[in-house]
Write an enzyme that holds these catalytic residues in place. Structure first.
Site, short mmCIF file in Angstrom:
data_model
loop_
_atom_site.label_atom_id
_atom_site.label_comp_id
_atom_site.label_asym_id
_atom_site.label_seq_id
_atom_site.Cartn_x
_atom_site.Cartn_y
_atom_site.Cartn_z
CG ASN A 1 -3.02 -3.88 -4.10
OD1 ASN A 1 -3.25 -5.04 -4.46
ND2 ASN A 1 -3.90 -2.90 -4.25
CB CYS A 2 -3.35 -0.26 0.77
SG CYS A 2 -1.90 0.81 0.62
CG MET A 3 -7.10 2.85 -1.34
SD MET A 3 -8.04 4.23 -0.69
CE MET A 3 -8.33 5.17 -2.19
NE ARG B 1 1.62 3.78 2.12
CZ ARG B 1 1.93 4.09 3.37
NH1 ARG B 1 2.57 3.23 4.13
NH2 ARG B 1 1.59 5.26 3.86
#
Length: 458
Positions: free
Chosen positions: A31-33, A35
């Site tokens: 995951n990113c911030m 998504r």
């Protein structure tokens, strides 16, 4: 366990795994911030429409060979963790599936331009939490300096807070060097940090080449990236010819020596010229004393920023911001670009008011708070872009907001925060005019979206 109504993070994760074809179809998950990023064995098994309509989903993006499901900041970390628990250890898949997946990814994304942008972004992404933390600490000093005046700036408290706030910037060249070396494929990533340290060493001021004194830090992180790219190339060439028994001694020695000499004689001057050129470009456009040029540049920058975010090209602007902060003390480009996220908020408010679709209304409302705080992806992919015209309305609103920011010459003293919190980092006591720019962005985004309208989904 965290809940949203009666829906748990675990149930959201289970439903997501089902809709992408089961855990056997998941090759990797991170995951990113905002998504949850899934690499799938067979992307055709994913039910995209069902995922879009699932509880908790703010949007779905198919990009860079990944299925990216937007849940928003904080929430995405918890859901991704639950997905990882379900998937367990990494799934081993057949050679044919691997080859097919790789072929699709290479065909779609393996271009030199996209790879360069991806590498550039990957160098800075690990430092984003530091930018945020240090930026917020600098905001405290910024506000106190405005409120208490020059008397505060000489106090121990101001110096200590400034020391903490500048922590990442004081070793930025070293951090960039290490990350760049990793990204370019070095087996000695610390060598990149050493090169970053060399280029910012105060000893450079004591060296004169061709009748000109060297300048510590000239070219900023652009010089570091150039030098590290060369160093990794030299390292790889050495490993082709140096015997294994001598590799530990010869390869680091040759790589470091060649890279430093090339940096001092060639690459740092080139990086300095590029950095100076970007500074001049910004000074002659957004920072120009010619109001027409400044406003036009701000409008173009703000209006085009949302498409840049969609393509990932916005990562290429990070070095420009960092160099401007290092050389001028603030970046005048950031507030103009931040107007894009603010205009998105205005566009979304127009959607909330007009739509009769309760699910769309709920999705839009859920994305508003992150949007106001400067995280615009839930609104881009969950609201404005799928509807079409509201995205255009947000771009037009961003052009208005960017023009206002440029007109007032609003600059930010640090990176890491956007949206309304960026007010805490505004330079030269211009917080009030920044808020005027924020309001203009909100209103313009709302106005253009209301005028353009959109087809309300059933």
């Amino acid at each position: 366990m965290a809940k949203q109504g009666t829906i748990t993070n675990e149930s959201v994760a289970k439903r997501l795994v089902e809709l992408v074809g089961g855990k056997e179809n998941i090759k990797a998950v991170e995951n990113c911030m905002t998504r949850c990023r899934l690499e799938l064995v067979d992307p055709t098994k994913a039910d995209i429409e069902a995922i879009k309509n699932a509880e908790g989903t703010l949007g779905v993006v198919e990009a860079k060979g990944q299925l990216q499901v937007i849940y928003g900041p904080g929430k995405v970390n918890k859901i991704t963790e639950e997905v990882k628990k379900i998937v367990g250890t990494r799934v081993v898949i057949g050679d044919e599936a691997v080859k097919a997946t790789k072929a699709r990814l290479q065909e779609k994304n393996n271009t030199k331009f996209k790879n360069i942008l991806k590498k550039l972004g990957n160098i800075f992404i690990p430092m984003i939490p530091l930018f945020v933390a240090c930026g917020l600490v600098l905001a405290v000093n910024n506000i106190a300096g405005v409120y208490f005046g020059d008397a505060y700036k000489t106090t121990n408290a101001a110096q200590i807070i400034g020391l903490i706030g500048n922590a990442v910037f004081s070793i930025l060249s070293i951090l960039v060097g290490v990350n760049a070396a990793k990204e370019f494929g070095s087996q000695m990533p610390m060598l990149g940090g050493a090169l970053g340290g060399v280029l910012t060493s105060s000893t450079l001021a004591n060296i004169t080449l061709f009748g000109k004194e060297l300048t510590p830090g000239r070219g900023g992180i652009i010089s570091v990236i150039l030098v590290v790219a060369l160093a990794v190339f030299v390292e790889k060439q050495c490993r082709k010819f140096v015997p294994d028994v001598l590799d530990l001694f010869v390869t680091p020695l040759v790589t470091l020596t060649v890279s430093v000499l090339a940096a001092l004689f060639v690459l740092q001057p080139i990086g300095g010229a590029i950095s100076d050129g970007m500074g001049i470009l910004v000074a002659n456009t957004i920072a120009s004393e010619n109001i027409f040029v400044s406003v036009l540049s701000g409008a173009i920058s703000g209006g085009l920023f949302l498409p840049l975010v969609m393509t990932g090209m916005h990562q290429a602007l990070t070095p420009i911001h960092a160099d401007l902060i290092a050389t001028v003390g603030y970046t005048i480009l950031l507030p103009a670009l931040a107007a894009a996220g603010m205009a998105q908020v205005g566009a979304t408010l127009a959607v909330v008011k007009k739509t009769k679709n309760q699910r769309l209304k709920k999705t839009a409302k859920n994305g508003l708070v992150p949007g106001i705080l400067g995280i615009g992806e839930p609104l881009i992919y969950g609201v404005t872009l799928p509807l079409g015209k509201p995205f255009l309305g947000a771009c037009l609103g961003a052009a208005v907001g960017g023009a206002v920011m440029a007109f007032f010459k609003v600059g930010a003293v640090a990176l890491g925060v956007s949206g309304l919190p960026l007010a805490l980092l505004i330079a030269n006591g211009k917080m009030l005019v920044f808020l005027i720019g924020v309001l203009a962005s909100y209103v313009a985004g709302y106005f253009f979206t209301a005028i353009l309208g959109f087809e309300d989904p059933v």
